[in-house]
Design a protein around this motif. Structure first.
Motif, PDB file in Angstrom:
ATOM      1  N   THR A 152      46.491  32.676  31.508  1.00 48.20           N
ATOM      2  CA  THR A 152      46.592  33.535  32.679  1.00 48.20           C
ATOM      3  C   THR A 152      47.164  34.884  32.247  1.00 48.20           C
ATOM      4  O   THR A 152      47.498  35.098  31.070  1.00 48.20           O
ATOM      5  CB  THR A 152      47.518  32.928  33.737  1.00 48.20           C
ATOM      6  OG1 THR A 152      48.863  32.910  33.211  1.00 48.20           O
ATOM      7  CG2 THR A 152      47.097  31.518  34.091  1.00 48.20           C
ATOM      8  N   THR A 153      47.306  35.787  33.193  1.00 45.50           N
ATOM      9  CA  THR A 153      47.874  37.101  32.902  1.00 45.50           C
ATOM     10  C   THR A 153      49.265  36.989  32.285  1.00 45.50           C
ATOM     11  O   THR A 153      49.630  37.767  31.400  1.00 45.50           O
ATOM     12  CB  THR A 153      47.954  37.939  34.193  1.00 45.50           C
ATOM     13  OG1 THR A 153      46.679  37.899  34.849  1.00 45.50           O
ATOM     14  CG2 THR A 153      48.349  39.376  33.898  1.00 45.50           C
ATOM     15  N   HIS A 207      44.867  36.959  40.508  1.00 45.76           N
ATOM     16  CA  HIS A 207      45.981  37.808  40.084  1.00 45.76           C
ATOM     17  C   HIS A 207      45.525  39.261  40.030  1.00 45.76           C
ATOM     18  O   HIS A 207      44.497  39.588  39.426  1.00 45.76           O
ATOM     19  CB  HIS A 207      46.479  37.361  38.702  1.00 45.76           C
ATOM     20  CG  HIS A 207      47.673  38.125  38.219  1.00 45.76           C
ATOM     21  ND1 HIS A 207      48.963  37.651  38.328  1.00 45.76           N
ATOM     22  CD2 HIS A 207      47.782  39.346  37.626  1.00 45.76           C
ATOM     23  CE1 HIS A 207      49.803  38.532  37.817  1.00 45.76           C
ATOM     24  NE2 HIS A 207      49.109  39.578  37.396  1.00 45.76           N
ATOM     25  N   GLU A 226      41.941  36.746  36.950  1.00 51.88           N
ATOM     26  CA  GLU A 226      42.570  38.066  37.054  1.00 51.88           C
ATOM     27  C   GLU A 226      41.509  39.105  37.348  1.00 51.88           C
ATOM     28  O   GLU A 226      40.372  39.008  36.896  1.00 51.88           O
ATOM     29  CB  GLU A 226      43.268  38.391  35.720  1.00 51.88           C
ATOM     30  CG  GLU A 226      43.734  39.828  35.558  1.00 51.88           C
ATOM     31  CD  GLU A 226      44.116  40.153  34.117  1.00 51.88           C
ATOM     32  OE1 GLU A 226      45.121  39.596  33.630  1.00 51.88           O
ATOM     33  OE2 GLU A 226      43.394  40.947  33.472  1.00 51.88           O
ATOM     34  N   HIS A 286      46.091  42.678  38.466  1.00 51.83           N
ATOM     35  CA  HIS A 286      46.668  43.425  37.346  1.00 51.83           C
ATOM     36  C   HIS A 286      46.144  44.851  37.483  1.00 51.83           C
ATOM     37  O   HIS A 286      44.990  45.128  37.145  1.00 51.83           O
ATOM     38  CB  HIS A 286      46.223  42.785  36.027  1.00 51.83           C
ATOM     39  CG  HIS A 286      46.756  43.443  34.795  1.00 51.83           C
ATOM     40  ND1 HIS A 286      48.094  43.485  34.480  1.00 51.83           N
ATOM     41  CD2 HIS A 286      46.114  44.082  33.772  1.00 51.83           C
ATOM     42  CE1 HIS A 286      48.261  44.099  33.328  1.00 51.83           C
ATOM     43  NE2 HIS A 286      47.072  44.494  32.879  1.00 51.83           N
ATOM     44  N   GLY A 339      50.343  41.905  41.184  1.00 54.04           N
ATOM     45  CA  GLY A 339      50.998  40.949  40.302  1.00 54.04           C
ATOM     46  C   GLY A 339      51.661  41.593  39.110  1.00 54.04           C
ATOM     47  O   GLY A 339      52.856  41.415  38.860  1.00 54.04           O
TER      48      GLY A 339
END
Length: 424
Positions: free
Chosen positions: A393-394, A174, A143, A176, A207
């Motif tokens: 993960t996120t 990802h 991320e 964010h 994302g």
């Protein structure tokens, strides 16, 4: 401004010793509490909605009531998410600290030439963003977390270009990024609706959203600390629109400045209402106010951050108030320190946040905790709290072998919530 006198020398972001473990702030000890608190904890455990007065009562808790709340939240955490303590490998990229807003709590933003606060004004190029993204990917990040000041030259196209820059450097990373304030400002500059601008960002690779710019979601407080910022209604409008487009987000609360327990309660209840509607929040992140370089504190108009008792209670009460709608409570090692984060893991929190690699916003406010926490250091915090550390993960998917014995142990629920029942 606050309801209790200063109880200890600990302050968020500093390397102060925690209160003694045998003090009135001891957690997870057998406690004899009154019927009123017992009923509140049982109501929360059932997943019923607490009212404002009930939440305020919990924030006033001390001594055995304090311990009982922390123990109840810890038992509920164990029942909901098991014995794991998660973390994400991420890199923070704050692309500019130049901001046209004048938030009274913020020591990060700068004018074009002002150096009155920490550091010089800066603006990262897209090439530099790409370089940092590539570096993050090389260090196993899943991320990249990006936000910054509202630069007067930024438009919605800026945020789209940032997304494209990230994806060109690391297509699978990802994104964010972008606070609700940035989303609102970006949409306005392009003459787009929130829906259309967020849809364009999603198409460009966005994302999830960070739940920042929330501070306290009550306009009585916002009129003092961030009068030119988006109001409570607009913050929720951005989040509701994002959630309905399938863009999930975190939720934050930045507390311990000019706010009261009533404001904290309203903030949590408003988050609960939106979560019941959309289910779009991934976690709650309590952010104790770091006061040292904040303009509002330097002017003598705010507290010096919440007490340790209040900071731990925010994690515990957040768990109780938002149950069963929001399973994840994150503790900020940047604000709480490693030892404080470990206490929060035993008081309702289940997530340690990210490695960050490059934290700058809290440090600008005067925090001394490091710019980066390695995975090994986060794992040590988890082990110290008796938890099984797992990388996520996120969106809270576990990275690695989810079939391992450690994973199974970490996710096993406690059948009867024995510790909770011992307390109440």
């Amino acid at each position: 401004m606050h309801e209790w006198p200063v109880e200890d020398e600990w302050r968020p972001g500093r390397n102060d010793p925690l209160p003694a473990k045998d003090s009135a702030l001891a957690i997870n000890l057998p406690a004899i509490i009154g019927d009123g608190m017992s009923q509140l904890l049982r109501k929360a455990q059932r997943g019923a909605t607490l009212n404002e007065a009930e939440i305020v009562t919990m924030f006033r808790a001390r001594d055995e009531d304090f311990s009982a709340i922390c123990t109840a939240a810890d038992a509920l955490r164990r029942d909901v998410v098991g014995n794991r303590a998660t973390y994400v490998i991420t890199r923070n990229i704050n692309y500019t600290n130049i901001c046209s807003f004048k938030c009274q709590f913020c020591a990060f933003s700068k004018g074009k030439t002002s150096e009155a606060l920490r550091g010089k004004p800066y603006l990262l190029s897209l090439a530099e963003i790409r370089r940092r993204v590539a570096e993050a990917k090389a260090r196993s990040a899943t991320e990249v977390c990006m936000q910054g000041g509202i630069h007067p030259d930024y438009t919605g196209n800026t945020y789209l270009e940032i997304c494209h820059a990230v994806k060109s450097a690391a297509p699978n990373l990802h994104i964010h990024a972008f606070s609700p304030l940035e989303i609102h400002q970006g949409a306005q500059t392009l003459g787009l609706s929130l829906h259309d601008f967020l849809a364009a960002l999603k198409q460009a690779g966005l994302g999830t959203l960070p739940g920042t710019a929330a501070e306290i979601l009550d306009d009585e407080v916002r009129a003092i600390i961030c009068p030119d910022k988006i109001d409570t209604k607009t913050w929720f409008e951005v989040m509701r629109t994002a959630h309905r487009l399938g863009i999930r987000s975190t939720a934050t609360i930045m507390f311990g400045h000019v706010d009261r327990y009533e404001h904290w309660a309203r903030h949590l209840l408003r988050l609960r209402d939106l979560q019941a509607d959309t289910g779009g929040f991934t976690e709650l992140v309590p952010l104790p106010f770091v006061h040292m370089e904040a303009p509002i504190f330097l002017k003598g108009r705010s507290r010096s951050g919440p007490t340790f008792r209040e900071s731990v209670l925010m994690h515990a009460i957040g768990r109780l108030v938002l149950h069963p709608l929001l399973p994840n409570i994150q503790t900020s090692w940047v604000k709480m320190g490693a030892e404080g984060a470990g206490i929060c893991l035993q008081s309702g929190a289940n997530d340690l946040g990210g490695t960050l690699m490059e934290e700058s916003i809290t440090r600008a406010a005067g925090a001394i905790h490091g710019q980066e926490m390695t995975p090994a250091q986060l794992q040590n915090i988890a082990h110290g709290a008796g938890r099984v550390p797992l990388q996520r993960t996120t969106l809270y998917e576990i990275v690695g072998d989810g079939s391992s014995a450690a994973f199974s142990k970490a996710c096993a629920p406690s059948p009867a919530m024995r510790r909770f029942n011992q307390v109440v």
